[in-house]
Structures are given as C-alpha cells and as structure tokens.
Design a protein around this motif. Structure first.
Motif, mmCIF file in Angstrom:
data_model
loop_
_atom_site.group_PDB
_atom_site.id
_atom_site.type_symbol
_atom_site.label_atom_id
_atom_site.label_comp_id
_atom_site.label_asym_id
_atom_site.label_seq_id
_atom_site.Cartn_x
_atom_site.Cartn_y
_atom_site.Cartn_z
ATOM 1 N N THR A 1 -46.111 21.081 50.299
ATOM 2 C CA THR A 1 -46.242 20.150 49.065
ATOM 3 C C THR A 1 -45.633 19.006 49.437
ATOM 4 O OG1 THR A 1 -44.071 21.001 48.447
ATOM 5 C CG2 THR A 1 -45.844 22.381 47.548
ATOM 6 N N TYR A 2 -45.990 17.838 48.669
ATOM 7 C CA TYR A 2 -45.741 16.370 48.650
ATOM 8 C C TYR A 2 -45.669 15.837 47.443
ATOM 9 C CZ TYR A 2 -45.574 11.526 49.956
ATOM 10 O OH TYR A 2 -45.133 10.232 50.274
ATOM 11 N N CYS B 1 -40.895 13.363 48.988
ATOM 12 C CA CYS B 1 -40.873 13.876 50.342
ATOM 13 C C CYS B 1 -41.911 15.208 50.525
ATOM 14 C CB CYS B 1 -39.398 14.359 50.527
ATOM 15 S SG CYS B 1 -38.929 15.542 49.830
ATOM 16 N N PHE B 2 -41.899 15.753 51.701
ATOM 17 C CA PHE B 2 -42.562 16.966 51.590
ATOM 18 C C PHE B 2 -41.553 17.957 51.322
ATOM 19 C CE2 PHE B 2 -45.997 15.425 54.204
ATOM 20 C CZ PHE B 2 -45.568 14.521 55.263
ATOM 21 N N ASP B 3 -42.211 19.249 50.897
ATOM 22 C CA ASP B 3 -41.375 20.493 50.717
ATOM 23 C C ASP B 3 -40.032 20.309 49.863
ATOM 24 O OD1 ASP B 3 -43.380 21.378 51.941
ATOM 25 O OD2 ASP B 3 -42.779 21.323 54.078
ATOM 26 N N GLY C 1 -36.298 17.870 44.091
ATOM 27 C CA GLY C 1 -37.538 17.473 43.224
ATOM 28 C C GLY C 1 -38.415 18.798 42.714
ATOM 29 N N PHE C 2 -39.114 19.321 43.800
ATOM 30 C CA PHE C 2 -39.879 20.275 43.412
ATOM 31 C C PHE C 2 -38.873 21.567 43.333
ATOM 32 C CE2 PHE C 2 -42.492 24.046 44.452
ATOM 33 C CZ PHE C 2 -43.902 23.655 43.891
ATOM 34 N N VAL C 3 -39.389 22.182 42.041
ATOM 35 C CA VAL C 3 -38.671 23.427 41.658
ATOM 36 C C VAL C 3 -39.538 24.618 41.833
ATOM 37 C CG1 VAL C 3 -37.368 24.600 39.490
ATOM 38 C CG2 VAL C 3 -37.524 22.127 39.638
ATOM 39 N N GLN C 4 -38.750 25.657 42.771
ATOM 40 C CA GLN C 4 -39.355 26.733 43.194
ATOM 41 C C GLN C 4 -38.979 28.067 42.183
ATOM 42 O OE1 GLN C 4 -38.685 26.175 47.985
ATOM 43 N NE2 GLN C 4 -39.642 27.894 47.406
ATOM 44 N N ILE D 1 -48.983 14.003 43.634
ATOM 45 C CA ILE D 1 -48.723 15.343 43.953
ATOM 46 C C ILE D 1 -49.925 16.009 44.839
ATOM 47 C CG2 ILE D 1 -46.905 15.691 42.043
ATOM 48 C CD1 ILE D 1 -49.285 16.794 40.443
ATOM 49 N N ARG D 2 -49.379 16.538 45.830
ATOM 50 C CA ARG D 2 -50.192 17.159 46.697
ATOM 51 C C ARG D 2 -49.790 18.594 47.202
ATOM 52 N NH1 ARG D 2 -51.814 12.116 50.959
ATOM 53 N NH2 ARG D 2 -53.407 13.847 51.465
#
Length: 421
Positions: free
Chosen positions: A242-243, A254-256, A261-264, A222-223
C-alpha cells in the motif's frame, strides 16, 4: 528504544504544530522494531522462510497510531457498508459484442490471500501483522504523480485506445488505463500477479490500482497492488503493498507501515509481505490479486479490501481533498529507473511480456470498476490508455468483450524480443 521513540514523537508533534502537518517524508526511515521488552506491543513474532520477521502487534499499539493526526483516533474495525455490483451492465457502442469466456472469476481466478509467512504461523486475535523493517537503507524511492495537465478526446460508454496524454514523469515509465472528470469514491481491479525482472537494486516495478486528487505539484494519492522493490524490501520477491501521500510525496506518506498512517485491522495479511505462488507467463495466472479501495461514506476513511478480506484503511484525517473524493482512477504498471534512455534498463513490467489479447500470457487487469457516491460498483463511463515508452512497455485494451480487459507490460531492454533500446 523508549527514549528514541519519545524523541521521534516529540519532534513530529512539534513539526505538526508549526507546519500544520507531520513531516513524514516519502524517504522516511521509520523502522519498526519489537517493543515487547517495554510496551509489550508485540505479542508474537513469526520467522518467515523468505527471511522476513512478522511481528503480531497489539492492534491498539500499531505504528499507524503514532501519527500526530491520529492521537485520539478510534479504530474502525469494519466498514459501515460494503459496495455491491450494479445490476445494469455496461453498454458498449459496438455492432458486435463478444463474451470473454476465458475469464470467469469464480472458476479460474484465485484471490491472493496467502503470503509466505503464513506457512510458519498466524497472528492471534487482537493483533495485526507488521513486517519488521530490517533494512539498513534510509530511503524508499518515491512514487510520483500520474496526474497530467493536457486534455484528451473521450467518448461516453467507450474505452478509448488513444495515446495522446502528456504524463511523462522523470525516471518513470507507465502503461495505464485511467478515468477522470468525476468524483470517485472507489476503484477495484483483478490484477494478475507475476515476478518481473528488476535489474538494479535502486529500481522497482509495480502493478496497482490508484486514486488521486489535487494538482500536479501537491496531489494526494492512495495506491495498492503488488511490487518488486529491492531497495525497500531487500530482495526481488513480489509483495503486496500500500502507499499514500498527502502532498505529492514532498513530505508525507510512505509504503506499507514504514511510517504511521495506514490503520490495519486484519490479522491475516501483512503489508509488504511476500506473496505465495506467483503466476508464470507460460500458464494462466495461478494468482490474481483482487484489490478494492473505497471510501466509507459515514467515516470518510478509505478501505483496502484484498480478495474479500478487509485489510485496513487510510483515515480521513490524513487528507484534505481525498477526505471527500478522488478526481482520477488509474490501473496498470509503473517502472522506476534512472535508466529509461539509452542504455535502457532491463527492468520489466507486468509479466515481462508485451501486451497482447492472448489471455493468460501477459500482465492483465480485469474486473475494472469504480464507485461514484453510490452503493454499487460499475464500469467507468470515460477511460483512456497511455504509455510513456510503448516500445518498452506496451498496452492493449480489449474492448470487444462484455468485460473489457487491460493488458500491459514489457521486458524493457531485456530479452531477445525487446524492441526497447
């Protein structure tokens, strides 16, 4: 559009049942488009002066929740706790100590909380800003692992200046500070924000904080930080990113928001959006990105905090090893190019200047901290420095200050002072 989305979701579900994980390649062409005509997910759209369109999407209909592992995921609106600074200062095993008077986060640092699209509007409560992916490309260049197999000499409570690691990855050049050997549950750093030169449209440069777990061939990562990546974003602006990946970028991550995946949860910061007011190498940084990534010990979700704003999180369901902890933490810069030999690319790292202890002129990361299953941020006990191509992208670790500073960067083959060939 509805038929297309249903087909994608059915395919992903089938793959999930067959393989045990969804195949969302790092080269994913997930293309978020307005859904207002059908599902009314987009409540507002904002045209940014840099050409981006930011869609204010119903938080409960955001792309992240299309991931098969998150079908029944309940959004966590806030972390259950916020790490604090440990009271015990880091002890440096040196006869002389020097206070870094030029660095005072409260007086001279400005957290990056402004993006270009903010000038033209804001998202309402109950929505999250999603940058519309208008690219025609179907690839997003992968971020490869920074993991390695070799060992190195470390000294407790010391920042090593050795450069002995075997970390070279194809088409990548890095200058980094890293720590490993413990179970890490968080990392943070204050990264000066610049707009370095990117020569080719298929190249990128970034500066970030990264946590990883797993072996070299099948790692989880995670980055978050800033990036200039024309292939992904269609321009050479400096953007917050984010990645993530759960399998060494083989088939996940993936990116962003380019894949689920990434929960905002923040309505103010858009992943992948252009940062307003970039620092100049000739002046002290006007922008410093304060990044914190930490695991909620109750839910095991990994949160991203930007300048005090809780942006969102990677759910624990995405990972195996990272659902417990990270095995390494890295801070620094990374250049991707297929031309890292003669003739070398002119894509720069950091501010584009070589690393130097002269404050404010070069790429730098301050306030480096880690978490280790505790409630307080602290200095890492073990660290090491590394550069793939020191003549092209160098580093300098200032360890005589009470708060060490990691300087890094370089011009590649560009500019009159370049030592890179």
């Amino acid at each position: 559009m509805v038929v297309k989305l249903m087909a994608i979701l059915l395919l992903e579900t089938a793959l999930f049942l067959i393989t045990g994980h969804v195949v969302l390649a790092n080269n994913s062409n997930w293309n978020h488009e307005p859904l207002e005509d059908t599902t009314n997910a987009v409540l507002k759209s904002i045209q940014s002066e840099d050409g981006d369109i930011i869609d204010c999407v119903d938080i409960y209909k955001q792309p992240a929740l299309n991931h098969p592992a998150l079908r029944n995921h309940k959004i966590q609106m806030l972390p259950s706790y916020v790490p604090t600074m440990e009271k015990t200062p880091r002890k440096i095993n040196r006869a002389k100590r020097k206070k870094n008077k030029l660095y005072s986060k409260s007086e001279s640092q400005v957290s990056v909380t402004k993006q270009i699209w903010h000038k033209n509007g804001s998202c309402p409560e109950g929505t999250v800003p999603i940058r519309r992916n208008m690219q025609t490309m179907n690839k997003a260049l992968p971020i490869l692992s920074r993991r390695y197999n070799s060992s190195f000499n470390r000294s407790k409570h010391e920042f090593s200046q050795n450069n002995t690691l075997n970390m070279l990855r194809a088409n990548h050049a890095m200058s980094i500070l890293l720590t490993e050997g413990y179970a890490y549950t968080g990392a943070q750093g204050d990264i000066a924000v610049y707009n370095p030169t990117v020569e080719g449209s298929d190249e990128y440069t970034l500066s970030d904080v990264s946590l990883e777990n797993g072996g070299q061939g099948f790692f989880e990562a995670i980055r978050s930080g800033w990036m200039v990546n024309p292939m992904v974003y269609g321009d050479k602006n400096t953007r917050f990113f984010t990645y993530w990946t759960a399998d060494g970028a083989k088939s996940t991550g993936c990116f962003d928001s380019l894949c689920p995946g990434f929960v905002q949860v923040s309505k103010d910061i858009a992943l992948g959006a252009t940062i307003d007011h970039i620092s100049s190498p000739s002046n002290r940084p006007s922008q410093v990105m304060s990044i914190s990534i930490y695991k909620d010990q109750n839910t095991n979700n990994w949160w991203v905090d930007l300048g005090g704003k809780k942006i969102g999180y990677w759910p624990s369901e995405l990972f195996e090893g990272l659902s417990h902890h990270a095995a390494s933490v890295q801070w620094g810069g990374d250049v991707y190019s297929t031309r890292l030999t003669t003739p070398h690319t002119a894509t720069a790292m950091g501010s584009g200047e070589y690393a130097s202890p002269i404050d404010w002129l070069v790429g730098s990361i301050r306030g480096m901290r880690i978490l280790q299953y505790s409630s307080g941020w602290k200095y890492p006990e073990w660290t090491n420095t590394y550069a793939d191509q020191y003549d092209c992208y160098s580093f300098y670790l200032q360890i005589v200050a009470d708060d060490p500073v990691f300087y890094y960067g370089g011009p590649g083959s560009g500019g009159p002072v370049s030592r890179c060939h």
